[in-house]
Design a protein around this motif. Sequence first.
Motif, PDB file in Angstrom:
ATOM      1  N   LEU A  65       0.829  -1.203   0.000  1.00  0.00           N
ATOM      2  CA  LEU A  65       0.000   0.000   0.000  1.00  0.00           C
ATOM      3  C   LEU A  65       0.864   1.255   0.000  1.00  0.00           C
ATOM      4  O   LEU A  65       0.559   2.226  -0.688  1.00  0.00           O
ATOM      5  CB  LEU A  65      -0.940  -0.003   1.208  1.00  0.00           C
ATOM      6  CG  LEU A  65      -2.105  -0.998   1.133  1.00  0.00           C
ATOM      7  CD1 LEU A  65      -2.848  -1.027   2.466  1.00  0.00           C
ATOM      8  CD2 LEU A  65      -3.047  -0.639  -0.002  1.00  0.00           C
ATOM      9  N   LYS A  66       1.920   1.229   0.750  1.00  0.00           N
ATOM     10  CA  LYS A  66       2.845   2.362   0.815  1.00  0.00           C
ATOM     11  C   LYS A  66       3.493   2.601  -0.554  1.00  0.00           C
ATOM     12  O   LYS A  66       3.649   3.745  -0.982  1.00  0.00           O
ATOM     13  CB  LYS A  66       3.910   2.105   1.874  1.00  0.00           C
ATOM     14  CG  LYS A  66       4.891   3.233   2.061  1.00  0.00           C
ATOM     15  CD  LYS A  66       5.900   2.876   3.151  1.00  0.00           C
ATOM     16  CE  LYS A  66       6.952   3.956   3.257  1.00  0.00           C
ATOM     17  NZ  LYS A  66       7.949   3.627   4.275  1.00  0.00           N
ATOM     18  N   LEU A  67       3.829   1.530  -1.235  1.00  0.00           N
ATOM     19  CA  LEU A  67       4.494   1.646  -2.539  1.00  0.00           C
ATOM     20  C   LEU A  67       3.543   2.168  -3.621  1.00  0.00           C
ATOM     21  O   LEU A  67       3.994   2.749  -4.601  1.00  0.00           O
ATOM     22  CB  LEU A  67       5.072   0.304  -2.963  1.00  0.00           C
ATOM     23  CG  LEU A  67       6.244  -0.207  -2.120  1.00  0.00           C
ATOM     24  CD1 LEU A  67       6.623  -1.617  -2.535  1.00  0.00           C
ATOM     25  CD2 LEU A  67       7.431   0.739  -2.227  1.00  0.00           C
ATOM     26  N   THR A  68       2.244   1.935  -3.452  1.00  0.00           N
ATOM     27  CA  THR A  68       1.289   2.359  -4.475  1.00  0.00           C
ATOM     28  C   THR A  68       0.801   3.780  -4.281  1.00  0.00           C
ATOM     29  O   THR A  68       0.114   4.321  -5.143  1.00  0.00           O
ATOM     30  CB  THR A  68       0.063   1.415  -4.516  1.00  0.00           C
ATOM     31  OG1 THR A  68      -0.602   1.441  -3.252  1.00  0.00           O
ATOM     32  CG2 THR A  68       0.484   0.004  -4.889  1.00  0.00           C
ATOM     33  N   LEU A  69       1.140   4.393  -3.161  1.00  0.00           N
ATOM     34  CA  LEU A  69       0.680   5.781  -2.912  1.00  0.00           C
ATOM     35  C   LEU A  69       1.600   6.795  -3.514  1.00  0.00           C
ATOM     36  O   LEU A  69       2.679   6.719  -3.810  1.00  0.00           O
ATOM     37  CB  LEU A  69       0.553   6.019  -1.407  1.00  0.00           C
ATOM     38  CG  LEU A  69      -0.496   5.157  -0.719  1.00  0.00           C
ATOM     39  CD1 LEU A  69      -0.489   5.450   0.774  1.00  0.00           C
ATOM     40  CD2 LEU A  69      -1.884   5.423  -1.277  1.00  0.00           C
TER      41      LEU A  69
END
Length: 75
Positions: free
Chosen positions: A71-75
Amino acid sequence: GSNICGIKDILSSFPDQLFEAGNVEDLKSKLERIINMNTQERTALGLQMSAHVKSTYNIPQFVSKHEALYLKLTL
């Protein structure tokens, strides 16, 4: 275990059980220390290490950490 990435992280609570990568004498020393333990000491060490791994690297925790990372990488 060998004092290399991954293994040293998993065994960070057990630094006395790590040996220097490529150092045969260090490995020999660690193995001899375990061999020379009595059964009760070896069993206790094994149970401590097993409990540490099970509590630190359980599947729900593993999935949760990876989901958070993705999730962090997709933000």
